[in-house]
Design an enzyme around this catalytic site. Structure first.
Site, PDB file in Angstrom:
ATOM      1  N   GLY A   1      39.459  64.927-106.908  1.00  0.00           N
ATOM      2  CA  GLY A   1      39.181  66.356-106.817  1.00  0.00           C
ATOM      3  C   GLY A   1      40.059  67.017-105.760  1.00  0.00           C
ATOM      4  N   HIS A   2      40.101  66.410-104.572  1.00  0.00           N
ATOM      5  CA  HIS A   2      40.968  66.958-103.518  1.00  0.00           C
ATOM      6  C   HIS A   2      42.429  66.963-103.959  1.00  0.00           C
ATOM      7  CE1 HIS A   2      37.538  65.276-101.014  1.00  0.00           C
ATOM      8  NE2 HIS A   2      37.580  66.511-100.584  1.00  0.00           N
TER       9      HIS A   2
ATOM     10  N   SER B   1      32.836  63.137-102.336  1.00  0.00           N
ATOM     11  CA  SER B   1      32.910  62.059-101.343  1.00  0.00           C
ATOM     12  C   SER B   1      31.579  61.346-101.239  1.00  0.00           C
ATOM     13  CB  SER B   1      33.313  62.629 -99.980  1.00  0.00           C
ATOM     14  OG  SER B   1      34.532  63.330-100.105  1.00  0.00           O
TER      15      SER B   1
ATOM     16  N   ASP C   1      31.922  72.998-105.092  1.00  0.00           N
ATOM     17  CA  ASP C   1      31.068  73.672-104.118  1.00  0.00           C
ATOM     18  C   ASP C   1      31.143  75.169-104.412  1.00  0.00           C
ATOM     19  OD1 ASP C   1      30.344  71.380-102.187  1.00  0.00           O
ATOM     20  OD2 ASP C   1      32.497  71.177-102.463  1.00  0.00           O
TER      21      ASP C   1
END
Lengths: 283, 283
Positions: free
Chosen positions: B39-40, B189, B153
């Site tokens: 994702g990052h 995470s 988020d």
């Protein structure tokens, strides 16, 4: 004498600042609420010494007034302010309106602890939230190299320094000495509220603070000296004293005898609340 | 494959950014708490599409964790993170420590209203103050042109957009689609906390949300549909559902049927709290 550019929105402000940046010019900002007096003009002079361009914001910030306070009657005199800025050589006046600064849905607040606690906050609980939020916003709109604040609002200066340090705002804050009339009265836009008789009383505030600071520096008992100063203010004609307090110079933590300090006061004269402060020199 | 420059302090960070600026380069920032996953990396890829240089901050921000939360066990794996950033082509990793970000005397808090109310805030009351404050600080340290945040988020993305709009932070926020495994599980995470059996359960969260969003888009009653989704999550093996709620897309105000919306949920699997969200397409 050239008149300052006047812009009322962020897009135009940033366009001018970008142009200055491209020319390699350094920019100093003087945030004000207008009703400019010699105190403000001294800040413009310092700005012009430090930087190539001086930007003055004029915005009567509603979020730093309580509902009971003088927002509505706060003096507004833009044409005269612009004349004074022209005389002083300021390059740009930024005059946003309330809807531009706080559009519908605005919902963010910055709270600075540390130096904001006590003093003004005991009497104006939301004041420094309003100040910190609008100052951060003005800084982010303009991103100046320097910003000049008067020591007249000494606690505000400490709060703004803390704000910039804590958030890594890339603006260097410069504090400037309070400008006073020949009788020691600190220049303030709120002095315009005072009649002749009240002015006479107001002029005694600084002398009483100076006398008290000298006594503290010489070792006088803090509680005794500030109590005496409070009585002296009332005898001089002030109706009510909000506070007289000795504080550490930078943190505004309680002052310890023998250290550099600041003596700060707020007192009422009729419907007008005056503040002032003086240095307590270290022993 | 060249390794990113690693800097751990603001002075060094700003020196590098100034050098890039002098070369006329555009800069995109990806703020992270490390423990980098696909994702990052997708955010880094978007950063590299938008800008010439990609800066990734890695900072496990203590002020967004409550005392009861997983600050101490939050995964920290800097060496592996730097390898992943090298593979992805990020140019700089900014790795400040807690004492550098929050030196003694730090005292400032940013509160964003609007989209922060409800949802996560009902269960993590100080979370968005912590997020807003650290994000503002990181932005002011780096002053990037762009910052990339994942839609995973989603409420955080809305809060950061509101923060930047309200304070005139000169950073353009880009939201990026959630990256999922082959079974629809959003990369996080915190997935590292899950055992094999829990992973199986976790993978059902997204399917249940998608099914519910489709029903809402087709006109299903909101309370009935979200109640049913909550029961389905518990039947699937989640121990507790913090919330499942339909909200307006940008403001996160209550959703009105027929409008673009977002269905957001948080649920517990053992000691791990998972969040996810999906679009509710407009009718």
């Amino acid at each position: 004498m050239s008149r300052p550019i006047v812009v009322d929105n962020v897009v135009a402000l940033r366009a001018q600042i970008r142009a200055w940046r491209q020319d390699g010019l350094r920019i100093a900002m003087v945030p004000t609420m207008g009703a400019l007096h010699d105190g403000h003009i001294s800040l413009v002079r310092i700005a012009l010494e430090k930087a190539d361009r001086c930007l003055v914001s004029i915005f009567v910030n509603p979020t730093q007034f309580a509902p009971t306070e003088d927002l509505d009657k706060y003096p507004r005199q833009l044409a005269r302010d612009l004349e004074r800025l022209a005389e002083a050589g300021a390059h740009l006046a930024f005059t946003p309106d309330v809807a531009g600064m706080y559009p519908t849905g605005f919902a963010t607040k910055i709270s600075v602890g540390g130096p904001s606690s006590g003093l003004e906050s005991d009497f104006r609980p939301s004041f420094f939230d309003g100040v910190a939020t609008v100052v951060a916003k003005l800084f982010l709109q303009a991103l100046p190299d320097y910003a000049i604040f008067g020591e007249k609002d000494y606690q505000q200066l400490c709060v703004v320094r803390q704000l910039c340090r804590d958030l890594d705002l890339p603006v260097q804050i410069i504090g400037a000495p309070t400008v006073r009339d020949a009788h020691g009265l600190a220049m303030s836009s709120r002095n315009a509220y005072l009649g002749e008789a009240e002015l006479e009383v107001a002029r005694k505030l600084n002398a009483i603070l100076r006398r008290t600071a000298t006594a503290l520096a010489a070792g006088a008992d803090e509680a005794g000296a500030t109590d005496e100063a409070g009585r002296a203010l009332v005898e001089a004609g002030f109706q009510r004293v909000d506070y007289i307090a000795a504080r550490e110079n930078l943190t505004l933590a309680p002052w310890r005898s023998g250290r550099d300090g600041r003596l700060l006061a707020a007192a009422w004269l009729g419907k007008t609340r005056l503040i002032d402060n003086v240095e307590i020199p270290s022993a």
